[in-house]
Design an enzyme around this catalytic site. Structure first.
Site, PDB file in Angstrom:
ATOM      1  CG  ASP A  17      34.469  72.889  29.215  1.00 12.12           C
ATOM      2  OD1 ASP A  17      34.064  71.826  29.715  1.00 12.12           O
ATOM      3  OD2 ASP A  17      34.094  73.297  28.105  1.00 12.12           O
ATOM      4  CE  LYS A  83      31.876  70.568  27.764  1.00 10.28           C
ATOM      5  NZ  LYS A  83      32.313  71.498  26.714  1.00 10.28           N
ATOM      6  CB  CYS A 114      31.478  75.767  26.807  1.00 11.07           C
ATOM      7  SG  CYS A 114      32.631  75.083  25.589  1.00 11.07           S
TER       8      CYS A 114
END
Length: 201
Positions: A17, A83, A114
Site C-alpha cells: 500500500d 484491495k 496492513c
C-alpha cells in the site's frame, strides 16, 4: 563445481500500500520509499518475485510513481492488486503465490494494520516472514515499535534491508554479488538516513 547456493530459500518481496495519497500522513514516508526502491533493485538482480497491493486505489490513489512498478525498465510484479482487506493476502494474491513455503520480506504501511495483518496471514500459511524495520511505518510513529515487537513475538524476523539482502545472497561468490554491491553503494547515504530515523526506537 556446484553452483553457489543462495542464503534464503524461495524469497518473495511484498510491497504493502505505498500510495501517493499517504505521502503527507505517514511518519518518514520518504524513507520507506527509499528502502523500497533499494529492495526493488535487489529483487530485480536476484530474481525475487514481487507482490504489490493498493488499498482502495479509487479513493487513495495509485502506488507511488518513483517505485516504477510494472513500467518498461521497472520491476514486473507477479500481481499488483487493489484491495479492501487490510491484509495483502487477498484471494487474488493468494492464488498468485508460488507453490511451497516462501521466505516473505515485507515493506510498506501501516506497520500496525496492513503490515501486521499481512504478516500474521503469511505466518498462518506456514511461510517465513521478514519485516524490514527500515521499510515500514505508520501515521503515528509510536505505533511502529509496538507493531514490530508484536510481530517478533508472533514469529516474524524483524531485520533491515541490508541484512536481508546479504542473507539472501549468502555468499560473495554468487554471480550477482557485484551488482548487489553496486546497489548497496548507491543507497549508502540514503540507508544511513533511514536507519537514523526509522530504526532509532
Amino acid at each position: 563445481m556446484a553452483a553457489t547456493a543462495r542464503g534464503i530459500v524461495n524469497p518473495a518481496l511484498f510491497i504493502c500500500d505505498l500510495q501517493e495519497k499517504f505521502r503527507p500522513a505517514i511518519y518518514e514516508y520518504a524513507k520507506v520509499i527509499t528502502t523500497t526502491q533499494k529492495m526493488l533493485k535487489a529483487a530485480k538482480i536476484l530474481n525475487i518475485p514481487v507482490f504489490a497491493t493498493t488499498q482502495q486505489a479509487s479513493k487513495l490513489g495509485p502506488t507511488c510513481s518513483e517505485l516504477d512498478l510494472d513500467s518498461p525498465g521497472g520491476v514486473a510484479t507477479k500481481i499488483h492488486a487493489d484491495k479492501t482487506l487490510f491484509s495483502m493476502i487477498t484471494p487474488d494474491v493468494k492464488s498468485a503465490l508460488p507453490s511451497g513455503k516462501l521466505s516473505c520480506v515485507i515493506v510498506g504501511i501501516e506497520s500496525h494494520i496492513c503490515v501486521t495483518q499481512t504478516t500474521l496471514d503469511l505466518l498462518a500459511l506456514g511461510h517465513k516472514v521478514y519485516v524490514l524495520a527500515d521499510g515500514v511505518s505508520s501515521c503515528n510513529r509510536e505505533e511502529v515499535p509496538i507493531a514490530l515487537a508484536r510481530l517478533r513475538g508472533e514469529g516474524a524476523v524483524v531485520t533491515t534491508s541490508e541484512s536481508f539482502i546479504f542473507e539472501a545472497m549468502g555468499d560473495a561468490g554468487i554471480s550477482e554479488f557485484k551488482d548487489i554491491a553496486g546497489v548497496v553503494k548507491e543507497f549508502k547515504e540514503g540507508t544511513k538516513g533511514v536507519l537514523g530515523s526509522l530504526c532509532k526506537f
